[in-house]
Design an enzyme around this catalytic site. Structure first.
Site, short mmCIF file in Angstrom:
data_model
loop_
_atom_site.label_atom_id
_atom_site.label_comp_id
_atom_site.label_asym_id
_atom_site.label_seq_id
_atom_site.Cartn_x
_atom_site.Cartn_y
_atom_site.Cartn_z
N ILE A 105 0.87 -1.02 -0.20
CA ILE A 105 0.09 -0.09 -0.07
C ILE A 105 0.73 1.24 0.10
O ILE A 105 0.48 2.43 0.26
CB ILE A 105 -0.72 -0.06 1.13
CG1 ILE A 105 -0.01 -0.14 2.46
CG2 ILE A 105 -1.94 -1.17 1.22
CD1 ILE A 105 -0.78 -0.16 4.03
N ASP A 106 1.99 1.04 -0.35
CA ASP A 106 3.05 2.04 -0.31
C ASP A 106 3.43 2.81 -1.28
O ASP A 106 4.20 3.98 -1.40
CB ASP A 106 4.61 1.54 0.40
CG ASP A 106 5.01 0.53 -0.40
OD1 ASP A 106 4.87 0.64 -1.69
OD2 ASP A 106 5.66 -0.28 0.13
N HIS A 121 -4.77 -4.32 -2.19
CA HIS A 121 -5.01 -3.74 -1.17
C HIS A 121 -5.11 -2.28 -0.94
O HIS A 121 -5.28 -1.69 0.11
CB HIS A 121 -4.11 -4.41 0.02
CG HIS A 121 -4.26 -5.81 0.24
ND1 HIS A 121 -3.20 -6.73 0.91
CD2 HIS A 121 -5.30 -6.77 0.00
CE1 HIS A 121 -3.78 -7.94 0.67
NE2 HIS A 121 -4.81 -8.00 0.14
N CYS A 129 -13.83 10.03 2.09
CA CYS A 129 -14.72 9.98 2.97
C CYS A 129 -15.18 9.01 3.15
O CYS A 129 -15.95 8.47 2.30
CB CYS A 129 -15.83 11.54 2.86
SG CYS A 129 -16.90 11.17 4.30
N CYS A 132 -19.40 9.89 2.80
CA CYS A 132 -20.10 10.35 1.44
C CYS A 132 -19.02 10.00 0.21
O CYS A 132 -19.18 10.40 -0.96
CB CYS A 132 -20.14 11.79 1.53
SG CYS A 132 -18.94 13.00 1.13
N CYS A 152 -18.54 16.93 4.92
CA CYS A 152 -20.02 16.26 5.52
C CYS A 152 -19.86 15.89 7.07
O CYS A 152 -21.06 15.50 7.55
CB CYS A 152 -20.44 15.20 4.81
SG CYS A 152 -19.45 13.63 4.99
N THR A 190 6.56 -12.30 -0.28
CA THR A 190 5.31 -12.30 0.43
C THR A 190 5.33 -13.71 1.15
O THR A 190 5.80 -14.81 0.50
CB THR A 190 4.19 -12.10 -0.62
OG1 THR A 190 2.87 -12.58 -0.09
CG2 THR A 190 4.49 -13.01 -1.74
N SER A 191 4.72 -13.66 2.35
CA SER A 191 4.66 -14.82 3.06
C SER A 191 3.41 -15.78 2.50
O SER A 191 3.48 -16.96 2.96
CB SER A 191 4.30 -14.61 4.74
OG SER A 191 2.95 -14.02 4.72
N ILE A 231 15.14 -9.86 -1.92
CA ILE A 231 14.94 -9.70 -3.44
C ILE A 231 15.53 -8.43 -3.94
O ILE A 231 15.64 -8.59 -5.20
CB ILE A 231 13.23 -9.55 -3.44
CG1 ILE A 231 12.75 -9.65 -4.68
CG2 ILE A 231 12.79 -8.23 -2.56
CD1 ILE A 231 11.35 -9.74 -4.87
P1 CNA Z 1 4.29 -10.55 5.14
O1 CNA Z 1 3.01 -11.62 5.59
O2 CNA Z 1 4.75 -9.54 6.24
O3 CNA Z 1 5.57 -11.32 4.46
C1 CNA Z 1 6.53 -10.67 4.07
C2 CNA Z 1 7.54 -11.78 3.53
O4 CNA Z 1 8.78 -11.05 2.81
C3 CNA Z 1 8.15 -12.76 4.74
O5 CNA Z 1 7.83 -13.89 3.88
C4 CNA Z 1 9.40 -12.41 4.67
O6 CNA Z 1 10.32 -13.42 4.88
C5 CNA Z 1 9.61 -11.60 3.38
N1 CNA Z 1 10.83 -10.56 3.11
C6 CNA Z 1 10.92 -9.59 4.11
N2 CNA Z 1 11.90 -8.86 3.60
C7 CNA Z 1 12.47 -9.47 2.31
C8 CNA Z 1 13.42 -9.08 1.61
N3 CNA Z 1 14.05 -8.20 1.40
N4 CNA Z 1 13.56 -10.24 0.17
C9 CNA Z 1 12.86 -11.10 0.13
N5 CNA Z 1 12.01 -11.45 0.92
C10 CNA Z 1 11.57 -10.77 2.12
O7 CNA Z 1 3.65 -9.78 4.17
P2 CNA Z 1 2.67 -10.08 2.93
O8 CNA Z 1 2.82 -8.95 1.91
O9 CNA Z 1 2.61 -11.30 2.35
O10 CNA Z 1 1.13 -9.80 3.66
C11 CNA Z 1 0.32 -9.05 3.17
C12 CNA Z 1 -0.28 -7.73 3.89
C13 CNA Z 1 1.05 -7.30 4.49
C14 CNA Z 1 -0.79 -7.09 2.84
O11 CNA Z 1 -1.96 -6.81 3.26
C15 CNA Z 1 0.17 -5.71 3.17
O12 CNA Z 1 -0.64 -4.61 2.66
C16 CNA Z 1 0.60 -5.62 4.18
N6 CNA Z 1 1.91 -4.78 4.34
C17 CNA Z 1 2.09 -3.95 3.21
C18 CNA Z 1 3.41 -3.19 3.56
C19 CNA Z 1 3.82 -2.18 2.25
O13 CNA Z 1 3.09 -1.67 1.53
N7 CNA Z 1 5.23 -1.90 2.41
C20 CNA Z 1 4.12 -3.12 4.68
C21 CNA Z 1 3.65 -4.03 5.80
C22 CNA Z 1 2.72 -4.75 5.66
#
Ligand code: CNA
Length: 238
Positions: A105-106, A121, A129, A132, A152, A190-191, A231
């Protein structure tokens, strides 16, 4: 691991139908904490767990506390795209990458120059708002004090999908389309724990799925190539 990075580099060289699907781990090297790493938001001290604060019912009940968390933890000034964001933008400009699908979301993919970014997301760089739906700039929401209010009288909220809220059907539909058609799918940072976004992996039908994530994910066995490294470091080599 060098071998796996070389393989990924070859896949990218050979394809003009690459799709990227990522999450919070893409932005940790820019200085934004993710949720589930050891220094992620889940392991930091706060009165409520992040998934509680970031839920629609909590926002409706306790918007002041939501905004304390939002301004202290979600808004980080001065962040810049890192090598992963920049390389993805470059691949798109070269006509090789079709879409970036992100849970983040950044706004850092757009800051890097990516054009076709599907924000599953939403974004904290936009606001509206809650009553409204009038759109607002994010400035007051992210940097002001107290509750940001609409003319509003309603509370201004970020254009993000809170827990308990459905994803935008149009964005989700387009994400499915790109993943279904992709020749090379790179999933990174992403986890793969947050649904329905994580379920997108299942729509991939090709044979070149690369997973680049520091820790293991429930989909490692589903991937054709798994790289457990940072990454940004991987993308600076491909
Ligand atoms: P998560 O569940 O926090 O997983 C992040 C994953 O990334 C983990 O498995 C880590 O091992 C892995 N990780 C961390 N740093 C690195 C790196 N440098 N290189 C490779 N892998 C790495 O986050 P997800 O995105 O899976 O979960 C979804 C949520 C988190 C969404 O709803 C997001 O909106 C939310 N979120 C977003 C932000 C952002 O916008 N930057 C920050 C924090 C959370």
């Amino acid at each position: 691991m060098q071998e796996a990075i070389r393989t990924l580099k070859n896949w990218l060289a050979e394809s003009d139908n690459i799709v990227f699907f990522g999450g919070a781990g893409v932005s940790t090297e820019s200085g934004i904490p993710d949720f589930r790493s050891v220094d992620g938001l889940y392991n930091q001290k706060w009165k409520y767990p992040p998934e509680t604060i970031l839920s629609a019912s909590f926002f409706a009940r306790n918007p002041e506390e939501y905004y304390r968390f939002h301004r202290e933890k979600l808004v980080i000034d001065g962040v810049k795209p890192n090598r992963a964001h920049l390389r993805l933008a470059e691949l798109e400009a070269e006509g090789k990458l079709r879409a970036v699908i992100t849970q983040n979301i950044d706004g850092l993919h757009q800051a890097a120059g990516s054009k076709n970014v599907l924000e599953l997301h939403g974004s904290i760089l936009r606001a509206h708002c809650a009553r409204c739906r009038k759109p607002y700039s994010a400035e007051r929401m992210n940097h002001g004090t107290g509750l940001p209010r609409c003319d509003c009288g309603g509370v201004i909220r970020p254009d993000i999908v809170l827990y308990e809220e459905p994803l935008d059907e149009d964005v989700m539909g387009r994400a499915i389309h790109y993943i279904r058609q992709a020749e090379v799918l790179i999933i990174g940072g992403t986890s793969l724990n947050v649904y329905p976004a994580a379920g997108l992996v299942r729509y991939y039908r090709g044979q070149r799925l690369a997973l680049v994530n520091l820790s293991e994910t429930p989909y490692d066995s589903f991937a054709d190539l798994v790289i457990h490294e940072k990454i940004g470091e991987v993308f600076s080599q491909i």
